[in-house]
Design a protein around this motif. Structure first.
Motif, PDB file in Angstrom:
ATOM      1  N   SER A  47     -15.959  61.812 115.053  1.00 49.28           N
ATOM      2  CA  SER A  47     -15.839  60.915 116.209  1.00 49.28           C
ATOM      3  C   SER A  47     -14.454  60.298 116.328  1.00 49.28           C
ATOM      4  CB  SER A  47     -16.913  59.822 116.173  1.00 49.28           C
ATOM      5  OG  SER A  47     -16.704  58.963 115.082  1.00 49.28           O
ATOM      6  N   ARG A  48     -13.831  59.944 115.202  1.00 57.54           N
ATOM      7  CA  ARG A  48     -12.515  59.287 115.241  1.00 57.54           C
ATOM      8  C   ARG A  48     -11.356  60.259 115.384  1.00 57.54           C
ATOM      9  NH1 ARG A  48     -12.456  55.418 110.125  1.00 57.54           N
ATOM     10  NH2 ARG A  48     -10.372  56.316 110.082  1.00 57.54           N
ATOM     11  N   LEU A  49     -11.534  61.505 114.916  1.00 55.22           N
ATOM     12  CA  LEU A  49     -10.386  62.405 114.836  1.00 55.22           C
ATOM     13  C   LEU A  49     -10.512  63.691 115.655  1.00 55.22           C
ATOM     14  CD1 LEU A  49      -9.858  62.001 111.012  1.00 55.22           C
ATOM     15  CD2 LEU A  49      -8.570  60.877 112.841  1.00 55.22           C
ATOM     16  N   ILE A  50     -11.713  64.068 116.031  1.00 57.54           N
ATOM     17  CA  ILE A  50     -11.892  65.325 116.758  1.00 57.54           C
ATOM     18  C   ILE A  50     -12.373  65.080 118.190  1.00 57.54           C
ATOM     19  CG2 ILE A  50     -13.066  67.566 116.807  1.00 57.54           C
ATOM     20  CD1 ILE A  50     -11.132  67.223 114.438  1.00 57.54           C
ATOM     21  N   ASP A  51     -13.493  64.391 118.327  1.00 58.07           N
ATOM     22  CA  ASP A  51     -14.104  64.204 119.654  1.00 58.07           C
ATOM     23  C   ASP A  51     -13.232  63.406 120.609  1.00 58.07           C
ATOM     24  OD1 ASP A  51     -16.249  65.649 118.706  1.00 58.07           O
ATOM     25  OD2 ASP A  51     -17.414  63.875 118.178  1.00 58.07           O
ATOM     26  N   GLY A  52     -12.510  62.463 120.106  1.00 57.91           N
ATOM     27  CA  GLY A  52     -11.636  61.639 120.931  1.00 57.91           C
ATOM     28  C   GLY A  52     -10.676  60.886 120.039  1.00 57.91           C
ATOM     29  N   CYS A  53      -9.657  61.553 119.578  1.00 58.36           N
ATOM     30  CA  CYS A  53      -8.744  60.941 118.620  1.00 58.36           C
ATOM     31  C   CYS A  53      -8.021  59.756 119.255  1.00 58.36           C
ATOM     32  CB  CYS A  53      -7.739  61.953 118.110  1.00 58.36           C
ATOM     33  SG  CYS A  53      -6.787  61.325 116.719  1.00 58.36           S
ATOM     34  N   LEU A  54      -8.057  58.640 118.562  1.00 54.61           N
ATOM     35  CA  LEU A  54      -7.471  57.401 119.062  1.00 54.61           C
ATOM     36  C   LEU A  54      -6.042  57.199 118.592  1.00 54.61           C
ATOM     37  CD1 LEU A  54     -10.537  55.112 118.290  1.00 54.61           C
ATOM     38  CD2 LEU A  54     -10.015  56.307 120.424  1.00 54.61           C
ATOM     39  N   TYR A  55      -5.500  58.171 117.894  1.00 56.32           N
ATOM     40  CA  TYR A  55      -4.184  58.009 117.289  1.00 56.32           C
ATOM     41  C   TYR A  55      -3.140  58.874 117.981  1.00 56.32           C
ATOM     42  CZ  TYR A  55      -7.139  56.088 113.651  1.00 56.32           C
ATOM     43  OH  TYR A  55      -8.073  55.359 112.968  1.00 56.32           O
ATOM     44  N   PHE A  57      -0.106  61.575 118.111  1.00 55.97           N
ATOM     45  CA  PHE A  57       0.133  62.852 117.459  1.00 55.97           C
ATOM     46  C   PHE A  57      -1.060  63.241 116.586  1.00 55.97           C
ATOM     47  CE2 PHE A  57       1.698  65.371 113.797  1.00 55.97           C
ATOM     48  CZ  PHE A  57       2.061  66.507 114.491  1.00 55.97           C
ATOM     49  N   CYS A  58      -2.178  63.375 117.211  1.00 55.20           N
ATOM     50  CA  CYS A  58      -3.403  63.737 116.504  1.00 55.20           C
ATOM     51  C   CYS A  58      -3.592  65.246 116.654  1.00 55.20           C
ATOM     52  CB  CYS A  58      -4.575  62.974 117.096  1.00 55.20           C
ATOM     53  SG  CYS A  58      -6.028  62.964 116.064  1.00 55.20           S
ATOM     54  N   ASN A  59      -3.446  65.960 115.550  1.00 57.87           N
ATOM     55  CA  ASN A  59      -3.521  67.408 115.579  1.00 57.87           C
ATOM     56  C   ASN A  59      -4.503  67.876 114.515  1.00 57.87           C
ATOM     57  OD1 ASN A  59      -2.721  70.092 116.252  1.00 57.87           O
ATOM     58  ND2 ASN A  59      -1.404  70.115 114.457  1.00 57.87           N
ATOM     59  N   TRP A  60      -5.441  68.744 114.904  1.00 62.32           N
ATOM     60  CA  TRP A  60      -6.368  69.268 113.905  1.00 62.32           C
ATOM     61  C   TRP A  60      -6.395  70.781 113.964  1.00 62.32           C
ATOM     62  CZ3 TRP A  60     -10.915  72.079 114.536  1.00 62.32           C
ATOM     63  CH2 TRP A  60     -11.408  72.177 115.832  1.00 62.32           C
ATOM     64  N   GLU A  61      -6.696  71.363 112.802  1.00 59.49           N
ATOM     65  CA  GLU A  61      -6.836  72.811 112.701  1.00 59.49           C
ATOM     66  C   GLU A  61      -7.814  73.124 111.581  1.00 59.49           C
ATOM     67  OE1 GLU A  61      -2.950  74.336 111.804  1.00 59.49           O
ATOM     68  OE2 GLU A  61      -2.951  73.535 109.787  1.00 59.49           O
ATOM     69  N   ARG A  62      -8.357  74.326 111.619  1.00 55.76           N
ATOM     70  CA  ARG A  62      -9.255  74.777 110.561  1.00 55.76           C
ATOM     71  C   ARG A  62      -8.444  75.622 109.586  1.00 55.76           C
ATOM     72  NH1 ARG A  62     -14.316  74.264 110.024  1.00 55.76           N
ATOM     73  NH2 ARG A  62     -14.612  73.751 112.207  1.00 55.76           N
ATOM     74  N   ASP A  63      -8.449  75.231 108.321  1.00 53.90           N
ATOM     75  CA  ASP A  63      -7.726  75.981 107.300  1.00 53.90           C
ATOM     76  C   ASP A  63      -8.384  77.348 107.135  1.00 53.90           C
ATOM     77  OD1 ASP A  63      -5.737  75.785 104.911  1.00 53.90           O
ATOM     78  OD2 ASP A  63      -7.599  76.624 104.082  1.00 53.90           O
ATOM     79  N   GLN A  64      -7.589  78.390 107.202  1.00 58.37           N
ATOM     80  CA  GLN A  64      -8.125  79.752 107.148  1.00 58.37           C
ATOM     81  C   GLN A  64      -8.684  80.121 105.783  1.00 58.37           C
ATOM     82  OE1 GLN A  64      -8.674  81.645 109.915  1.00 58.37           O
ATOM     83  NE2 GLN A  64      -8.035  79.710 110.818  1.00 58.37           N
ATOM     84  N   ASP A  65      -8.157  79.547 104.717  1.00 58.55           N
ATOM     85  CA  ASP A  65      -8.658  79.867 103.382  1.00 58.55           C
ATOM     86  C   ASP A  65      -9.885  79.037 103.024  1.00 58.55           C
ATOM     87  OD1 ASP A  65      -6.709  81.813 102.861  1.00 58.55           O
ATOM     88  OD2 ASP A  65      -5.278  80.280 102.247  1.00 58.55           O
ATOM     89  N   ALA A  66      -9.782  77.718 103.158  1.00 62.37           N
ATOM     90  CA  ALA A  66     -10.873  76.821 102.765  1.00 62.37           C
ATOM     91  C   ALA A  66     -11.953  76.726 103.836  1.00 62.37           C
ATOM     92  CB  ALA A  66     -10.324  75.425 102.468  1.00 62.37           C
ATOM     93  N   GLY A  67     -11.579  76.973 105.089  1.00 62.47           N
ATOM     94  CA  GLY A  67     -12.525  76.818 106.191  1.00 62.47           C
ATOM     95  C   GLY A  67     -12.698  75.375 106.621  1.00 62.47           C
ATOM     96  N   GLU A  68     -12.119  74.448 105.868  1.00 60.71           N
ATOM     97  CA  GLU A  68     -12.280  73.018 106.161  1.00 60.71           C
ATOM     98  C   GLU A  68     -11.330  72.589 107.282  1.00 60.71           C
ATOM     99  OE1 GLU A  68     -11.616  71.261 102.349  1.00 60.71           O
ATOM    100  OE2 GLU A  68     -13.382  72.241 101.513  1.00 60.71           O
TER     101      GLU A  68
END
Length: 114
Positions: A47-55, A57-68
């Motif tokens: 909710s804080r970082l993906i659905d509507g990041c309030l910060y 330069f909020c950038n997210w990605e899925r790590d290809q090795d860990a999947g996290e």
């Protein structure tokens, strides 16, 4: 780690527990931590970082090795932060791999609430 356990214990006797939460750290410009990690529930992280990041330069990605999921952002004071968390997609990928290695038993642990 899986190889080490599999050599000592039959795969059918192994249960893998997934932690459905994450940790966030303040980091310097080189990405090195400058604070202790803060635990976040999966719901908080999404909710804080993906659905509507309030910060900023909020950038997210899925790590290809860990999947996290890996999230980088700047707080209101301009400090850099890094967050890693396990979610249902990363668990799905890991379960698929573990199944291919003969491990069929899984459990889930959630920090705070799911």
């Amino acid at each position: 780690m899986l190889g080490d356990f599999s050599n000592a214990v039959d795969a059918q006797k192994i249960t893998v527990v997934f932690g459905m939460y994450g940790y966030g750290w303040e980091v310097d410009d080189d990405g090195s931590t400058v604070s202790e990690g803060e635990a976040l529930s999966l719901k908080e992280a999404e909710s804080r970082l993906i659905d509507g990041c309030l910060y900023e330069f909020c950038n997210w990605e899925r790590d290809q090795d860990a999947g996290e999921v890996k999230v980088e952002y700047k707080d209101a004071l301009g400090r850099n932060h890094l967050v890693w968390f396990e979610d249902l997609e990363s668990v799905k990928r890991k379960e698929s791999y573990l199944n291919s290695r003969g491990i069929k038993s899984f459990a889930y642990w959630a920090y705070s609430y799911f």
